[in-house]
Motif scaffolding. Structure first.
Motif, PDB file in Angstrom:
ATOM      1  N   SER A  50     -40.264   5.889  63.114  1.00 39.18           N
ATOM      2  CA  SER A  50     -39.470   4.798  62.535  1.00 39.18           C
ATOM      3  C   SER A  50     -40.341   3.609  62.156  1.00 39.18           C
ATOM      4  O   SER A  50     -39.836   2.569  61.736  1.00 39.18           O
ATOM      5  N   GLY A  51     -41.659   3.742  62.311  1.00 38.99           N
ATOM      6  CA  GLY A  51     -42.572   2.648  61.989  1.00 38.99           C
ATOM      7  C   GLY A  51     -43.240   2.814  60.647  1.00 38.99           C
ATOM      8  O   GLY A  51     -42.762   3.535  59.761  1.00 38.99           O
ATOM      9  N   ASN A  52     -44.363   2.151  60.491  1.00 37.65           N
ATOM     10  CA  ASN A  52     -45.108   2.203  59.239  1.00 37.65           C
ATOM     11  C   ASN A  52     -45.735   3.580  59.021  1.00 37.65           C
ATOM     12  O   ASN A  52     -46.077   4.281  59.976  1.00 37.65           O
ATOM     13  N   PHE A  53     -45.901   3.935  57.765  1.00 39.49           N
ATOM     14  CA  PHE A  53     -46.661   5.135  57.432  1.00 39.49           C
ATOM     15  C   PHE A  53     -47.154   5.026  55.997  1.00 39.49           C
ATOM     16  O   PHE A  53     -46.655   4.211  55.206  1.00 39.49           O
ATOM     17  N   THR A  54     -48.128   5.837  55.655  1.00 41.09           N
ATOM     18  CA  THR A  54     -48.652   5.924  54.293  1.00 41.09           C
ATOM     19  C   THR A  54     -48.827   7.388  53.935  1.00 41.09           C
ATOM     20  O   THR A  54     -49.520   8.127  54.627  1.00 41.09           O
ATOM     21  N   LEU A  55     -48.189   7.810  52.870  1.00 42.87           N
ATOM     22  CA  LEU A  55     -48.328   9.156  52.333  1.00 42.87           C
ATOM     23  C   LEU A  55     -48.922   9.019  50.939  1.00 42.87           C
ATOM     24  O   LEU A  55     -48.367   8.318  50.093  1.00 42.87           O
ATOM     25  N   GLU A  56     -50.061   9.650  50.693  1.00 49.31           N
ATOM     26  CA  GLU A  56     -50.708   9.501  49.382  1.00 49.31           C
ATOM     27  C   GLU A  56     -51.424  10.780  48.983  1.00 49.31           C
ATOM     28  O   GLU A  56     -51.851  11.573  49.816  1.00 49.31           O
ATOM     29  N   PHE A  57     -51.578  10.951  47.671  1.00 48.79           N
ATOM     30  CA  PHE A  57     -52.261  12.123  47.147  1.00 48.79           C
ATOM     31  C   PHE A  57     -52.459  11.940  45.646  1.00 48.79           C
ATOM     32  O   PHE A  57     -51.798  11.119  45.001  1.00 48.79           O
ATOM     33  N   PHE A  58     -53.368  12.706  45.081  1.00 43.64           N
ATOM     34  CA  PHE A  58     -53.489  12.844  43.628  1.00 43.64           C
ATOM     35  C   PHE A  58     -52.755  14.113  43.216  1.00 43.64           C
ATOM     36  O   PHE A  58     -52.871  15.154  43.864  1.00 43.64           O
ATOM     37  N   ASN A 105     -50.538  17.539  32.929  1.00 39.92           N
ATOM     38  CA  ASN A 105     -51.938  17.775  32.539  1.00 39.92           C
ATOM     39  C   ASN A 105     -52.829  16.558  32.688  1.00 39.92           C
ATOM     40  O   ASN A 105     -53.746  16.327  31.884  1.00 39.92           O
ATOM     41  N   GLN A 106     -52.560  15.752  33.708  1.00 35.98           N
ATOM     42  CA  GLN A 106     -53.477  14.665  34.056  1.00 35.98           C
ATOM     43  C   GLN A 106     -53.263  14.305  35.528  1.00 35.98           C
ATOM     44  O   GLN A 106     -52.209  14.540  36.099  1.00 35.98           O
ATOM     45  N   TRP A 107     -54.301  13.718  36.129  1.00 35.60           N
ATOM     46  CA  TRP A 107     -54.222  13.343  37.538  1.00 35.60           C
ATOM     47  C   TRP A 107     -53.517  11.999  37.683  1.00 35.60           C
ATOM     48  O   TRP A 107     -53.800  11.058  36.955  1.00 35.60           O
ATOM     49  N   THR A 108     -52.592  11.930  38.625  1.00 34.03           N
ATOM     50  CA  THR A 108     -51.846  10.714  38.924  1.00 34.03           C
ATOM     51  C   THR A 108     -51.889  10.475  40.425  1.00 34.03           C
ATOM     52  O   THR A 108     -51.636  11.399  41.217  1.00 34.03           O
ATOM     53  N   HIS A 109     -52.234   9.251  40.834  1.00 33.15           N
ATOM     54  CA  HIS A 109     -52.212   8.919  42.256  1.00 33.15           C
ATOM     55  C   HIS A 109     -50.817   8.453  42.640  1.00 33.15           C
ATOM     56  O   HIS A 109     -50.214   7.618  41.972  1.00 33.15           O
ATOM     57  N   VAL A 110     -50.299   9.009  43.706  1.00 30.59           N
ATOM     58  CA  VAL A 110     -48.959   8.695  44.200  1.00 30.59           C
ATOM     59  C   VAL A 110     -49.069   8.264  45.654  1.00 30.59           C
ATOM     60  O   VAL A 110     -49.770   8.898  46.442  1.00 30.59           O
ATOM     61  N   ALA A 111     -48.383   7.176  46.010  1.00 35.99           N
ATOM     62  CA  ALA A 111     -48.360   6.733  47.406  1.00 35.99           C
ATOM     63  C   ALA A 111     -46.962   6.250  47.761  1.00 35.99           C
ATOM     64  O   ALA A 111     -46.309   5.579  46.964  1.00 35.99           O
TER      65      ALA A 111
END
Length: 204
Positions: A50-58, A105-111
């Motif tokens: 229930s606290g902070n988190f970070t989920l990220e990927f290209f 067909n391109q890289w996108t960073h998502v967080a």
């Protein structure tokens, strides 16, 4: 697939999810998901909580299909988090954003970052919507490229530099995405403390 964090978890390839050299953001390879039935599974101790988190990927999208990330308690519903290919979630009881189109067909960073009671979605380092959510995401199993139910389908594309951090909101405003792959098995907090100590004599 290898978890390169300081406290490693096992990562299991299911039905053919593989390492491919056809596309990569860094390092010459990435995870490939063919959109048929392949995905990765691993675990999170106590879930995202229930606290902070970070989920990220290209993310390199071939077609609009399937889950990017899914985490739930097995056999239950609204204690998880779902993120599908168009970056809208599937259940309003979990996390809900309006959808945003990701180009193929391109890289996108998502967080996705939860700081306090606010979850912010970042696309290529820029804030792209917020929602208020204090749910306890207690699911300990998580899926990359698929889901526990498979009701949306499987990812057709590539993922590189996937990082899930529990307990920390790494980004609280717009940021510049990294220009190199994440370091392996390094406690970044300790590394920074040592560096400050060596150059400035502070608390080494």
């Amino acid at each position: 697939f290898v978890d390169n964090s300081p406290v490693t978890k096992s990562v299991t390839s299911n039905n053919g999810a593989s390492i491919s050299t056809a596309q990569s953001k860094f390092g010459g390879s990435s995870g490939f998901f063919d959109g048929t039935n392949d995905y990765l599974t691993s675990t999170v101790i106590n879930g995202l909580g229930s606290g902070n988190f970070t989920l990220e990927f290209f993310y390199y999208k071939n077609t609009n299909s399937g889950y990017l990330f899914n985490s739930r308690t097995f056999g239950t519903g609204d204690d998880g988090i779902d993120i599908s290919h168009d970056l809208t979630t599937t259940t309003s009881a979990q996390v809900l954003f309006n959808s945003v189109s990701i180009l193929t067909n391109q890289w996108t960073h998502v967080a996705f970052v939860r700081s306090g009671s606010t979850i912010t979605r970042y696309i290529n380092g820029s804030s792209n919507g917020t929602t208020t959510n204090t749910n306890n995401f207690s699911g300990t199993a998580f899926y990359i490229g698929g889901s526990i139910s498979g009701n949306i389908g499987y990812l057709n594309g590539y993922i590189d530099e996937f990082r899930l951090t529990t307990g920390i909101a790494r980004y609280t405003s717009s940021f510049t995405t990294q220009s190199a792959e994440f370091p392996n098995n390094i406690d970044l907090t300790q590394l920074q403390t040592k560096y400050i100590g060596l150059v400035g004599g502070l608390n080494d």
